[in-house]
Design a protein around this motif. Sequence first.
Motif, short mmCIF file in Angstrom:
data_model
loop_
_atom_site.label_atom_id
_atom_site.label_comp_id
_atom_site.label_asym_id
_atom_site.label_seq_id
_atom_site.Cartn_x
_atom_site.Cartn_y
_atom_site.Cartn_z
N ARG A 1 0.83 -1.20 0.00
CA ARG A 1 0.00 0.00 0.00
C ARG A 1 0.87 1.25 0.00
O ARG A 1 1.78 1.38 0.81
CB ARG A 1 -0.93 0.02 1.23
CG ARG A 1 -1.96 -1.09 1.24
CD ARG A 1 -2.78 -1.06 2.52
NE ARG A 1 -3.77 -2.12 2.53
CZ ARG A 1 -5.01 -1.99 2.09
NH1 ARG A 1 -5.43 -0.81 1.63
NH2 ARG A 1 -5.85 -3.00 2.11
N GLY B 1 -0.42 5.10 0.00
CA GLY B 1 -1.63 5.91 -0.04
C GLY B 1 -2.83 5.01 -0.32
O GLY B 1 -3.01 3.98 0.32
N ASP B 2 -3.64 5.38 -1.33
CA ASP B 2 -4.80 4.55 -1.67
C ASP B 2 -4.51 3.64 -2.85
O ASP B 2 -5.41 3.05 -3.44
CB ASP B 2 -6.03 5.43 -1.96
CG ASP B 2 -5.85 6.32 -3.19
OD1 ASP B 2 -4.72 6.37 -3.73
OD2 ASP B 2 -6.83 6.97 -3.60
N VAL C 1 -3.12 0.16 -3.97
CA VAL C 1 -2.96 -1.15 -3.34
C VAL C 1 -2.60 -2.19 -4.39
O VAL C 1 -3.24 -2.26 -5.44
CB VAL C 1 -4.26 -1.58 -2.62
CG1 VAL C 1 -4.07 -2.94 -1.94
CG2 VAL C 1 -4.68 -0.53 -1.59
N THR D 1 -5.47 -1.74 -7.22
CA THR D 1 -6.59 -0.80 -7.12
C THR D 1 -6.07 0.56 -6.71
O THR D 1 -5.06 0.69 -6.02
CB THR D 1 -7.65 -1.26 -6.09
OG1 THR D 1 -7.03 -1.37 -4.80
CG2 THR D 1 -8.26 -2.59 -6.49
N ARG D 2 -6.77 1.59 -7.15
CA ARG D 2 -6.49 2.97 -6.74
C ARG D 2 -7.80 3.53 -6.20
O ARG D 2 -8.79 3.64 -6.90
CB ARG D 2 -6.01 3.79 -7.93
CG ARG D 2 -5.98 5.30 -7.70
CD ARG D 2 -4.88 5.71 -6.75
NE ARG D 2 -3.65 6.10 -7.45
CZ ARG D 2 -2.56 6.58 -6.84
NH1 ARG D 2 -2.56 6.71 -5.51
NH2 ARG D 2 -1.48 6.89 -7.50
N GLY D 3 -7.83 3.81 -4.90
CA GLY D 3 -9.05 4.29 -4.28
C GLY D 3 -10.19 3.30 -4.40
O GLY D 3 -11.35 3.69 -4.49
N GLY D 4 -9.85 2.01 -4.39
CA GLY D 4 -10.86 0.96 -4.49
C GLY D 4 -11.28 0.62 -5.91
O GLY D 4 -12.07 -0.31 -6.12
N TYR E 1 -6.81 9.72 -11.94
CA TYR E 1 -7.23 10.00 -10.57
C TYR E 1 -6.73 11.37 -10.09
O TYR E 1 -6.84 11.68 -8.90
CB TYR E 1 -6.73 8.90 -9.64
CG TYR E 1 -7.15 7.53 -10.09
CD1 TYR E 1 -8.40 7.01 -9.76
CD2 TYR E 1 -6.31 6.76 -10.91
CE1 TYR E 1 -8.80 5.75 -10.21
CE2 TYR E 1 -6.70 5.51 -11.36
CZ TYR E 1 -7.95 5.02 -11.01
OH TYR E 1 -8.34 3.79 -11.46
N GLU F 1 3.73 8.83 -1.71
CA GLU F 1 2.31 8.85 -1.34
C GLU F 1 1.72 10.20 -1.72
O GLU F 1 2.26 11.24 -1.34
CB GLU F 1 2.15 8.59 0.15
CG GLU F 1 0.71 8.47 0.59
CD GLU F 1 0.59 8.00 2.03
OE1 GLU F 1 -0.42 8.34 2.67
OE2 GLU F 1 1.50 7.31 2.51
N ALA G 1 -5.16 12.55 -1.75
CA ALA G 1 -6.27 12.30 -2.66
C ALA G 1 -6.72 13.54 -3.42
O ALA G 1 -7.27 13.44 -4.50
CB ALA G 1 -7.45 11.71 -1.88
#
Length: 238
Positions: A134, A136-137, A139, A148-151, A211, A228, A231
Amino acid sequence: MPMEASMRVLVVEDEVKLARLLKRGLEEEGYAVDIATDGSEAIWMGTENPYDAVLLDVMLPDADGFEVCRRLRDAGRWSPVLMLTARDAVEDRVAGLDAGADDYLTKPFSFAELLARLRALLRRGATERPAELRVGDLVLDPATHRVTRGGVHVDLTRKEFALLEYFMRHSGEVLSRTSLIEHVWDFAFEGDSNVVDVYVRYLREKIDRPYGRRSLETIRGSGYRLREEPADAPTDTN
Protein backbone atom coordinates in the motif's frame (compact mmCIF):
# COMPACT_ATOMS: atom_id res chain seq x y z
CA MET A 1 17.15 -26.77 27.42
CA PRO A 2 14.38 -24.38 28.49
CA MET A 3 14.74 -20.77 27.42
CA GLU A 4 15.77 -18.16 29.98
CA ALA A 5 13.33 -15.42 28.97
CA SER A 6 9.68 -16.35 28.49
CA MET A 7 8.15 -15.82 25.05
CA ARG A 8 4.36 -15.78 24.66
CA VAL A 9 2.87 -18.10 22.04
CA LEU A 10 -0.72 -18.50 20.86
CA VAL A 11 -1.66 -22.07 19.90
CA VAL A 12 -4.75 -22.21 17.67
CA GLU A 13 -5.92 -25.82 17.49
CA ASP A 14 -9.44 -27.28 17.68
CA GLU A 15 -8.25 -30.80 18.54
CA VAL A 16 -8.24 -30.47 22.32
CA LYS A 17 -5.83 -33.33 22.97
CA LEU A 18 -3.23 -31.98 20.53
CA ALA A 19 -3.66 -28.44 21.86
CA ARG A 20 -2.96 -29.63 25.41
CA LEU A 21 0.08 -31.63 24.28
CA LEU A 22 1.50 -28.60 22.48
CA LYS A 23 0.82 -26.37 25.47
CA ARG A 24 2.52 -28.76 27.88
CA GLY A 25 5.52 -29.31 25.62
CA LEU A 26 6.01 -25.61 24.95
CA GLU A 27 5.65 -24.72 28.62
CA GLU A 28 8.32 -27.28 29.47
CA GLU A 29 10.58 -25.39 27.06
CA GLY A 30 9.90 -22.14 28.90
CA TYR A 31 7.21 -20.60 26.69
CA ALA A 32 4.07 -18.94 28.03
CA VAL A 33 1.16 -20.46 26.07
CA ASP A 34 -2.45 -19.48 25.40
CA ILE A 35 -4.90 -21.68 23.51
CA ALA A 36 -7.69 -20.77 21.07
CA THR A 37 -9.92 -23.54 19.75
CA ASP A 38 -11.74 -21.80 16.90
CA GLY A 39 -11.18 -19.05 14.33
CA SER A 40 -13.17 -16.32 16.04
CA GLU A 41 -11.41 -16.83 19.35
CA ALA A 42 -8.04 -16.86 17.56
CA ILE A 43 -8.77 -13.56 15.80
CA TRP A 44 -9.88 -11.92 19.05
CA MET A 45 -6.92 -13.20 21.10
CA GLY A 46 -4.43 -12.47 18.33
CA THR A 47 -5.54 -8.86 17.95
CA GLU A 48 -5.87 -8.15 21.69
CA ASN A 49 -2.55 -9.66 22.85
CA PRO A 50 1.08 -9.09 21.75
CA TYR A 51 2.15 -12.67 20.97
CA ASP A 52 5.73 -13.46 19.98
CA ALA A 53 4.49 -16.22 17.65
CA VAL A 54 1.30 -18.01 16.59
CA LEU A 55 0.93 -21.74 15.87
CA LEU A 56 -2.13 -21.83 13.64
CA ASP A 57 -4.08 -24.91 12.53
CA VAL A 58 -5.67 -24.60 9.10
CA MET A 59 -8.86 -26.60 9.70
CA LEU A 60 -10.84 -24.64 12.30
CA PRO A 61 -14.52 -24.12 13.11
CA ASP A 62 -16.16 -20.92 11.78
CA ALA A 63 -13.04 -19.37 10.19
CA ASP A 64 -10.17 -21.42 8.79
CA GLY A 65 -6.50 -20.70 9.42
CA PHE A 66 -6.11 -18.81 6.14
CA GLU A 67 -8.86 -16.38 7.11
CA VAL A 68 -7.49 -16.01 10.64
CA CYS A 69 -4.05 -15.17 9.28
CA ARG A 70 -5.46 -12.63 6.81
CA ARG A 71 -7.51 -10.97 9.55
CA LEU A 72 -4.52 -10.71 11.87
CA ARG A 73 -2.38 -9.16 9.14
CA ASP A 74 -5.19 -6.78 8.18
CA ALA A 75 -5.33 -5.71 11.84
CA GLY A 76 -1.61 -4.93 11.77
CA ARG A 77 -0.56 -7.94 13.86
CA TRP A 78 2.80 -9.17 12.53
CA SER A 79 3.65 -11.96 14.97
CA PRO A 80 5.33 -14.81 13.04
CA VAL A 81 2.75 -17.46 12.06
CA LEU A 82 3.52 -21.17 11.70
CA MET A 83 0.64 -22.96 9.94
CA LEU A 84 -0.17 -26.52 11.05
CA THR A 85 -2.19 -28.75 8.74
CA ALA A 86 -2.91 -32.31 7.74
CA ARG A 87 -3.27 -31.12 4.12
CA ASP A 88 -0.01 -31.32 2.18
CA ALA A 89 -1.25 -30.04 -1.18
CA VAL A 90 0.93 -27.38 -2.78
CA GLU A 91 -2.06 -25.09 -3.25
CA ASP A 92 -2.74 -25.18 0.50
CA ARG A 93 0.83 -24.18 1.32
CA VAL A 94 0.68 -21.41 -1.25
CA ALA A 95 -2.65 -20.18 0.16
CA GLY A 96 -1.21 -20.05 3.67
CA LEU A 97 1.92 -18.17 2.67
CA ASP A 98 -0.06 -15.74 0.53
CA ALA A 99 -2.38 -15.11 3.47
CA GLY A 100 0.63 -13.88 5.43
CA ALA A 101 1.95 -17.01 7.15
CA ASP A 102 5.70 -17.35 7.64
CA ASP A 103 6.13 -21.13 7.63
CA TYR A 104 4.16 -24.34 7.14
CA LEU A 105 4.34 -27.65 9.00
CA THR A 106 2.42 -30.74 7.91
CA LYS A 107 0.82 -33.12 10.41
CA PRO A 108 1.98 -35.47 11.78
CA PHE A 109 5.13 -33.62 12.77
CA SER A 110 7.88 -34.14 15.32
CA PHE A 111 7.85 -31.81 18.30
CA ALA A 112 11.59 -31.27 17.82
CA GLU A 113 11.00 -29.94 14.30
CA LEU A 114 8.18 -27.67 15.51
CA LEU A 115 10.51 -26.22 18.16
CA ALA A 116 13.25 -25.65 15.59
CA ARG A 117 10.88 -23.85 13.22
CA LEU A 118 9.46 -21.82 16.10
CA ARG A 119 12.94 -20.75 17.19
CA ALA A 120 13.74 -19.69 13.62
CA LEU A 121 10.57 -17.59 13.44
CA LEU A 122 11.28 -15.97 16.80
CA ARG A 123 14.74 -14.98 15.60
CA ARG A 124 13.08 -13.23 12.68
CA GLY A 125 10.74 -11.28 14.98
CA ALA A 126 7.45 -9.50 14.33
CA THR A 127 8.49 -7.31 11.43
CA GLU A 128 5.82 -5.87 9.17
CA ARG A 129 5.28 -8.12 6.14
CA PRO A 130 1.97 -7.14 4.58
CA ALA A 131 0.42 -9.51 2.06
CA GLU A 132 -0.67 -6.41 0.15
CA LEU A 133 1.51 -3.43 -0.72
CA ARG A 134 0.00 0.00 0.00
CA VAL A 135 1.15 3.49 -0.91
CA GLY A 136 -1.63 5.91 -0.04
CA ASP A 137 -4.80 4.55 -1.67
CA LEU A 138 -2.78 2.56 -4.22
CA VAL A 139 -2.96 -1.15 -3.34
CA LEU A 140 -1.14 -4.03 -5.02
CA ASP A 141 -1.67 -7.72 -4.21
CA PRO A 142 1.30 -9.80 -5.47
CA ALA A 143 -0.59 -13.08 -5.04
CA THR A 144 -3.64 -12.19 -7.14
CA HIS A 145 -1.90 -9.64 -9.41
CA ARG A 146 -4.62 -7.15 -8.59
CA VAL A 147 -4.09 -3.39 -8.35
CA THR A 148 -6.59 -0.80 -7.12
CA ARG A 149 -6.49 2.97 -6.74
CA GLY A 150 -9.05 4.29 -4.28
CA GLY A 151 -10.86 0.96 -4.49
CA VAL A 152 -11.09 1.09 -8.31
CA HIS A 153 -9.48 -1.76 -10.26
CA VAL A 154 -6.49 -0.79 -12.41
CA ASP A 155 -5.74 -3.07 -15.35
CA LEU A 156 -1.98 -3.51 -15.90
CA THR A 157 0.13 -5.64 -18.22
CA ARG A 158 2.56 -8.11 -16.67
CA LYS A 159 5.55 -5.79 -17.10
CA GLU A 160 3.64 -2.75 -15.84
CA PHE A 161 2.63 -4.77 -12.76
CA ALA A 162 6.23 -5.85 -12.11
CA LEU A 163 7.46 -2.27 -12.43
CA LEU A 164 4.78 -0.93 -10.09
CA GLU A 165 5.48 -3.68 -7.55
CA TYR A 166 9.17 -2.73 -7.47
CA PHE A 167 8.29 0.95 -7.04
CA MET A 168 5.88 0.12 -4.20
CA ARG A 169 8.40 -2.09 -2.39
CA HIS A 170 10.76 0.88 -2.49
CA SER A 171 8.30 3.74 -2.09
CA GLY A 172 9.91 7.05 -1.25
CA GLU A 173 13.26 5.93 -2.69
CA VAL A 174 14.82 7.37 -5.84
CA LEU A 175 15.34 4.46 -8.26
CA SER A 176 17.73 4.78 -11.19
CA ARG A 177 16.89 3.51 -14.66
CA THR A 178 19.71 0.97 -14.31
CA SER A 179 18.27 -0.37 -11.05
CA LEU A 180 14.81 -0.65 -12.57
CA ILE A 181 16.10 -2.51 -15.62
CA GLU A 182 18.13 -4.93 -13.48
CA HIS A 183 15.22 -5.77 -11.18
CA VAL A 184 12.20 -5.57 -13.48
CA TRP A 185 13.74 -6.76 -16.71
CA ASP A 186 16.99 -8.66 -16.03
CA PHE A 187 20.75 -8.27 -15.93
CA ALA A 188 21.08 -9.55 -19.49
CA PHE A 189 18.71 -6.94 -20.92
CA GLU A 190 20.45 -5.24 -23.86
CA GLY A 191 17.72 -2.87 -24.95
CA ASP A 192 17.61 0.90 -24.65
CA SER A 193 17.21 2.31 -21.13
CA ASN A 194 14.47 4.50 -22.60
CA VAL A 195 12.21 1.47 -22.18
CA VAL A 196 11.95 2.49 -18.50
CA ASP A 197 10.72 5.96 -19.48
CA VAL A 198 8.14 4.39 -21.79
CA TYR A 199 6.78 2.09 -19.08
CA VAL A 200 6.77 4.84 -16.47
CA ARG A 201 4.62 6.85 -18.87
CA TYR A 202 2.30 3.86 -19.27
CA LEU A 203 2.00 3.58 -15.47
CA ARG A 204 1.26 7.27 -15.06
CA GLU A 205 -1.54 6.99 -17.58
CA LYS A 206 -3.10 4.22 -15.50
CA ILE A 207 -2.38 4.95 -11.81
CA ASP A 208 -2.02 8.74 -11.72
CA ARG A 209 -3.69 10.85 -14.40
CA PRO A 210 -7.15 9.25 -14.32
CA TYR A 211 -7.23 10.00 -10.57
CA GLY A 212 -5.67 13.47 -10.62
CA ARG A 213 -2.43 12.29 -9.02
CA ARG A 214 1.29 12.86 -9.50
CA SER A 215 2.68 10.11 -7.29
CA LEU A 216 5.24 8.78 -9.80
CA GLU A 217 7.86 11.53 -9.92
CA THR A 218 10.77 12.15 -12.26
CA ILE A 219 13.94 13.05 -10.34
CA ARG A 220 16.04 14.78 -12.96
CA GLY A 221 19.46 13.20 -13.46
CA SER A 222 18.65 10.38 -11.01
CA GLY A 223 15.58 8.40 -12.01
CA TYR A 224 12.08 8.03 -10.57
CA ARG A 225 10.36 7.95 -7.19
CA LEU A 226 6.94 6.72 -6.09
CA ARG A 227 5.57 8.83 -3.25
CA GLU A 228 2.31 8.85 -1.34
CA GLU A 229 0.04 11.39 -2.97
CA PRO A 230 -2.87 13.11 -1.19
CA ALA A 231 -6.27 12.30 -2.66
CA ASP A 232 -6.90 15.94 -3.52
CA ALA A 233 -3.58 16.44 -5.37
CA PRO A 234 -3.82 18.44 -8.59
CA THR A 235 -3.71 16.71 -11.94
CA ASP A 236 -0.34 16.62 -13.70
CA THR A 237 -0.67 18.71 -16.81
CA ASN A 238 2.81 18.00 -18.21
